[in-house]
Design a protein around this motif. Structure first.
Motif, PDB file in Angstrom:
ATOM      1  N   UNK A   1      -3.246  16.025  -3.810  1.00 16.62           N
ATOM      2  CA  UNK A   1      -4.138  14.914  -3.439  1.00 16.62           C
ATOM      3  C   UNK A   1      -3.558  13.575  -3.893  1.00 16.62           C
ATOM      4  N   UNK A   2      -3.023  13.513  -5.092  1.00 19.06           N
ATOM      5  CA  UNK A   2      -2.444  12.257  -5.582  1.00 19.06           C
ATOM      6  C   UNK A   2      -1.208  11.857  -4.771  1.00 19.06           C
ATOM      7  N   UNK A   3      -0.402  12.846  -4.391  1.00 23.99           N
ATOM      8  CA  UNK A   3       0.783  12.523  -3.586  1.00 23.99           C
ATOM      9  C   UNK A   3       0.370  11.985  -2.226  1.00 23.99           C
ATOM     10  N   UNK A   4      -0.672  12.555  -1.611  1.00 22.15           N
ATOM     11  CA  UNK A   4      -1.165  12.050  -0.322  1.00 22.15           C
ATOM     12  C   UNK A   4      -1.769  10.663  -0.469  1.00 22.15           C
ATOM     13  N   UNK A   5      -2.381  10.378  -1.620  1.00 22.55           N
ATOM     14  CA  UNK A   5      -2.897   9.023  -1.846  1.00 22.55           C
ATOM     15  C   UNK A   5      -1.752   8.014  -1.870  1.00 22.55           C
ATOM     16  N   UNK A   6      -0.640   8.379  -2.477  1.00 20.58           N
ATOM     17  CA  UNK A   6       0.520   7.494  -2.453  1.00 20.58           C
ATOM     18  C   UNK A   6       1.013   7.274  -1.034  1.00 20.58           C
ATOM     19  N   UNK A   7       1.037   8.344  -0.252  1.00 18.62           N
ATOM     20  CA  UNK A   7       1.505   8.214   1.129  1.00 18.62           C
ATOM     21  C   UNK A   7       0.579   7.308   1.940  1.00 18.62           C
ATOM     22  N   UNK A   8      -0.752   7.452   1.754  1.00 17.75           N
ATOM     23  CA  UNK A   8      -1.702   6.595   2.471  1.00 17.75           C
ATOM     24  C   UNK A   8      -1.537   5.136   2.053  1.00 17.75           C
ATOM     25  N   UNK A   9      -1.331   4.890   0.766  1.00 17.71           N
ATOM     26  CA  UNK A   9      -1.133   3.510   0.310  1.00 17.71           C
ATOM     27  C   UNK A   9       0.122   2.918   0.919  1.00 17.71           C
ATOM     28  N   UNK A  10       1.173   3.715   1.017  1.00 12.16           N
ATOM     29  CA  UNK A  10       2.402   3.215   1.637  1.00 12.16           C
ATOM     30  C   UNK A  10       2.204   2.947   3.119  1.00 12.16           C
ATOM     31  N   UNK A  11       1.399   3.798   3.816  1.00 14.29           N
ATOM     32  CA  UNK A  11       1.150   3.593   5.247  1.00 14.29           C
ATOM     33  C   UNK A  11       0.343   2.326   5.479  1.00 14.29           C
ATOM     34  N   UNK A  12      -0.598   2.013   4.579  1.00 15.44           N
ATOM     35  CA  UNK A  12      -1.395   0.794   4.725  1.00 15.44           C
ATOM     36  C   UNK A  12      -0.608  -0.456   4.349  1.00 15.44           C
ATOM     37  N   UNK A  13       0.529  -0.272   3.691  1.00 19.91           N
ATOM     38  CA  UNK A  13       1.316  -1.434   3.266  1.00 19.91           C
ATOM     39  C   UNK A  13       0.858  -2.022   1.952  1.00 19.91           C
ATOM     40  N   UNK A  14       0.126  -1.214   1.137  1.00 18.97           N
ATOM     41  CA  UNK A  14      -0.315  -1.707  -0.170  1.00 18.97           C
ATOM     42  C   UNK A  14       0.892  -1.916  -1.083  1.00 18.97           C
ATOM     43  N   UNK A  15       0.800  -2.942  -1.913  1.00 14.06           N
ATOM     44  CA  UNK A  15       1.894  -3.273  -2.830  1.00 14.06           C
ATOM     45  C   UNK A  15       1.649  -2.562  -4.154  1.00 14.06           C
ATOM     46  N   UNK A  16       2.702  -2.020  -4.698  1.00 19.48           N
ATOM     47  CA  UNK A  16       2.581  -1.382  -5.999  1.00 19.48           C
ATOM     48  C   UNK A  16       2.302  -2.430  -7.072  1.00 19.48           C
ATOM     49  N   UNK A  17       1.404  -2.148  -8.002  1.00 18.08           N
ATOM     50  CA  UNK A  17       0.980  -3.165  -8.990  1.00 18.08           C
ATOM     51  C   UNK A  17       1.997  -3.353 -10.122  1.00 18.08           C
ATOM     52  N   UNK A  18       3.077  -4.042  -9.837  1.00 12.70           N
ATOM     53  CA  UNK A  18       4.048  -4.386 -10.877  1.00 12.70           C
ATOM     54  C   UNK A  18       3.589  -5.627 -11.617  1.00 12.70           C
TER      55      UNK A  18
END
Length: 689
Positions: free
Chosen positions: A500-517
């Protein structure tokens, strides 16, 4: 407690041979302005009235007595009441000079006894009764006698536990033998008597203590300029109870030899204080610099020196041991600020106690003054390393702290070998150390996993070198997700949660969300840069799962992540499974990430700039698959292909030697070449005209 240097016995040969002169003559011309013919210097050979002035020479007995008494003076100055020295004089019988009692362990008692013994008489006829063996027998009996400290230990333990009291000692015999055969006979007799004494000390007789070990040092002294047939020999083990060493030395140099030996016997060191300003005795208005040599414990040097310091050493004229030279500094009153960085204090005694420079230095220190001593650094500067001061009538050398002490602030981690790095994962490293703590077990547990399996297989040193561990501070579910990944007993429920967590990462990448650096300061990154961040995150996550893939659930997670990377356009290269693991183990966390080649399907719809970027990444990826040896070898081959090979190698048949300059000296060939070189010049001139 009872070491080998606890007991030391001097056996002095008092036979007729020791009454002869040492052949080192000392001038007695004390009249000012009337020096003797040899300038007042000591010399060898000559008679008592040679050189135009009065001279005298010490006897072998006087040289032996003075040097041995100076030896015990150093011992009693540095170890008052702790180390014991006895004297035995041997001629027709053994004469005991002093005992182990503290009342006889002093200079006045020994010197008064030596005066009563006197110099051996030359008028006595040579007889076999005069021998040093009498003194060696008495020395072994004296070693079996207990000291006051051993008597106190015997009273505490009781008579049944006497063998538990250690009893070791050293015998220094000053004699003169004809050859090596006589010396070997002396060793055998001493070893035999030693075994006999231990037999008497054993039950039921119990006459004295059992001697655990004895160190015999034989000094064979001869007059100056006389060759001896006895050869020197280093420490040799004769039996389990006895070690013997032999030194042949001329009578005037016996004091230097005993000073050299005492450094090893009592773990001492020599320091020479240089550049001491002192008023001249003849002219009080002028001063000169003098040197004073002192002895002290060797730890005074060892606890001070660090890697940035080197001890300056030198060898005195006539001596064979090294002395550390430290420079005199401006004297001052002894304050608490100077003693604050003190690492230790050790008693000090001068080597030549009767000299004027030593006497002046001792009186200066006893008057309440202190002297700082300098030592050079390796960089060329100097540091105050020691201090001389007096306490209660005794002189001490203080070893000062010239390196970082416990009172200084701890050094910053940014000043270490890693440079100014401020994001080391120190908290995680502390947890890793706690997790690696080992506890001894009486019985080995076969079910316990080895330590190597319980340690993490991927541990970046800094936060900036890892995207995954950097984001765990900003993504709430990521710390728990990483904890589940490294579990050895992952179950199906943990696998579903990780999926589930890996799919959440994939969905965030598909939406174009920026990683919180944290270093982005909230600014939105470009889309291409955000994609690159997700790709790097997936690769590090795949590397972590590969290193911890111990169960089938880990392998399912790995296959799921690889399929997501393929869907995202970042499929991993198909290579041997061992190669990726080898790279994961051997590559440093600070190494740059290797970019993998991107598939052609993802590159078809890209723009011109994106295709250039992907092409550059592909070139970097292909270069990253080659080793450093392959890159250097290909560069050398490309350079060698550009150069023509040696014509002699090309034109000469195999197995023959090429002739260098084959046309050299051929006049016909030279004329043709000259004509060919002149013709173009003629044509050029015709064109110009």
């Amino acid at each position: 407690m009872f070491e080998r240097n606890q007991k030391t016995i001097f056996v002095l040969d008092h036979t007729r041979y020791f009454s002869i002169a040492s052949e080192e003559y000392i001038s007695m011309d004390f009249l000012k302005g009337k020096p003797s013919a040899d300038g007042g210097a000591t010399g060898a050979a000559g008679n008592a009235t040679g050189g135009g002035g009065s001279q005298f020479s010490k006897s072998l007995w006087t040289c032996a007595c003075e040097s041995s008494i100076e030896y015990c003076r150093v011992v009693w100055d540095l170890f008052p009441g702790k180390k014991h020295v006895r004297f035995i004089v041997s001629d027709t019988a053994a004469h005991i000079v002093n005992t182990w009692s503290h009342s006889t362990q002093n200079m006045s008692h020994v010197m008064n006894a030596m005066v009563m013994v006197g110099v051996p008489s030359r008028n006595v006829a040579t007889s076999s009764d005069y021998s040093v063996i009498h003194g060696l027998r008495a020395a072994i009996e004296a070693l079996a006698e207990p000291t006051d400290e051993q008597l106190a230990a015997m009273a505490d333990l009781g008579t049944d536990e006497l063998p538990r009291i250690p009893n070791k000692g050293r015998v220094i015999c000053i004699t003169s033998a004809r050859d090596n055969t006589s010396m070997k006979s002396l060793e055998d007799i001493f070893n035999t008597v030693l075994v006999q004494q231990n037999a008497l000390a054993a039950p039921p007789a119990k006459k004295g203590l059992v001697i655990d070990h004895c160190h015999l040092v034989i000094l064979n002294i001869v007059p100056l300029g006389v060759e001896s047939l006895v050869t020197n020999r280093s420490l040799l083990k004769i039996s389990p109870l006895l070690d013997v060493e032999i030194h042949t030395v001329s009578a005037p140099d016996i004091s230097y030899k005993l000073t050299h030996l005492i450094l090893n016997h009592y773990d001492l060191a020599s320091t020479t204080v240089t550049n001491i300003p002192m008023k001249e005795e003849q002219n009080a208005n002028s001063s000169a610099n003098y040197d004073v040599e002192i002895l002290h414990s060797r730890r005074a040097h060892s606890i001070t020196c660090g890697p940035d310091f080197s001890l300056p050493t030198s060898i005195k004229q006539g001596a064979t041991y090294e002395t550390v030279t430290l420079k005199w500094c401006t004297p001052r009153g002894c304050g608490s600020a100077d003693l604050q960085p003190c690492l230790g204090q050790f008693l000090v005694t001068p080597v030549d106690v009767t000299s004027r420079p030593s006497s002046c230095l001792i009186n200066f220190l006893l008057n309440g003054r202190s002297v700082l001593l300098e030592m050079p650094r390796k960089t060329g500067s100097k540091a105050t390393s020691h201090m001389l001061s007096a306490r209660g009538g005794e002189i001490f050398v203080h070893s000062l702290c010239i390196t970082r002490s416990c009172m200084d602030e701890a050094p910053s981690i940014t000043d270490g070998p890693g440079g100014r790095v401020s994001d080391y994962r120190t908290a995680e490293l502390g947890q890793l150390i706690k997790m690696s703590r080992m506890v001894p077990l009486k019985v080995k547990d076969p079910s316990a996993p080895p330590l190597a399996r319980r340690l993490p297989r991927y541990f970046p040193l800094t936060t900036s070198s890892s995207i995954l561990f950097h984001l765990q501070r900003h993504i709430n579910w990521l710390p728990h997700f990483l904890h589940i990944l490294v579990k050895e007993d992952m179950d199906k429920q943990d696998e579903v949660r990780c999926q589930q967590h890996i799919h959440e990462l994939y969905k965030s990448a598909s939406r174009g969300d920026v990683l919180p650096f944290t270093h982005t300061n909230g600014a939105r990154l470009k889309l291409s840069k955000a994609k690159d961040q997700y790709r790097l995150l997936y690769r590090e996550l795949e590397q972590l799962i590969q290193l911890n893939a111990t169960t089938m659930h880990h392998k399912n997670l790995l296959e799921s992540l690889q399929s997501l990377r393929a869907a995202y356009g970042d499929a991993p290269l198909k290579s041997e499974p061992g190669a990726s693991l080898l790279r994961s183990y051997t590559e440093s966390p600070l190494s740059p990430e290797r970019l993998e080649p991107i598939t052609s399907g993802s590159a078809s719809g890209s723009s011109n700039s994106n295709s250039l970027l992907k092409a550059s990444k592909r070139r970097m990826s292909s270069c990253g698959q080659r080793s450093l040896l392959d890159i250097i070898s290909s560069a050398e081959r490309s350079q060698s292909n550009k150069r023509l090979d040696f014509s002699g190698r090309l034109c000469t048949p195999l197995g023959q030697v090429a002739k260098l300059y084959p046309d050299f000296g051929n006049k016909d060939k030279d004329s043709v070449v000259t004509a060919a070189s002149i013709t173009p010049n003629v044509k050029e001139e015709s064109v110009r005209s």
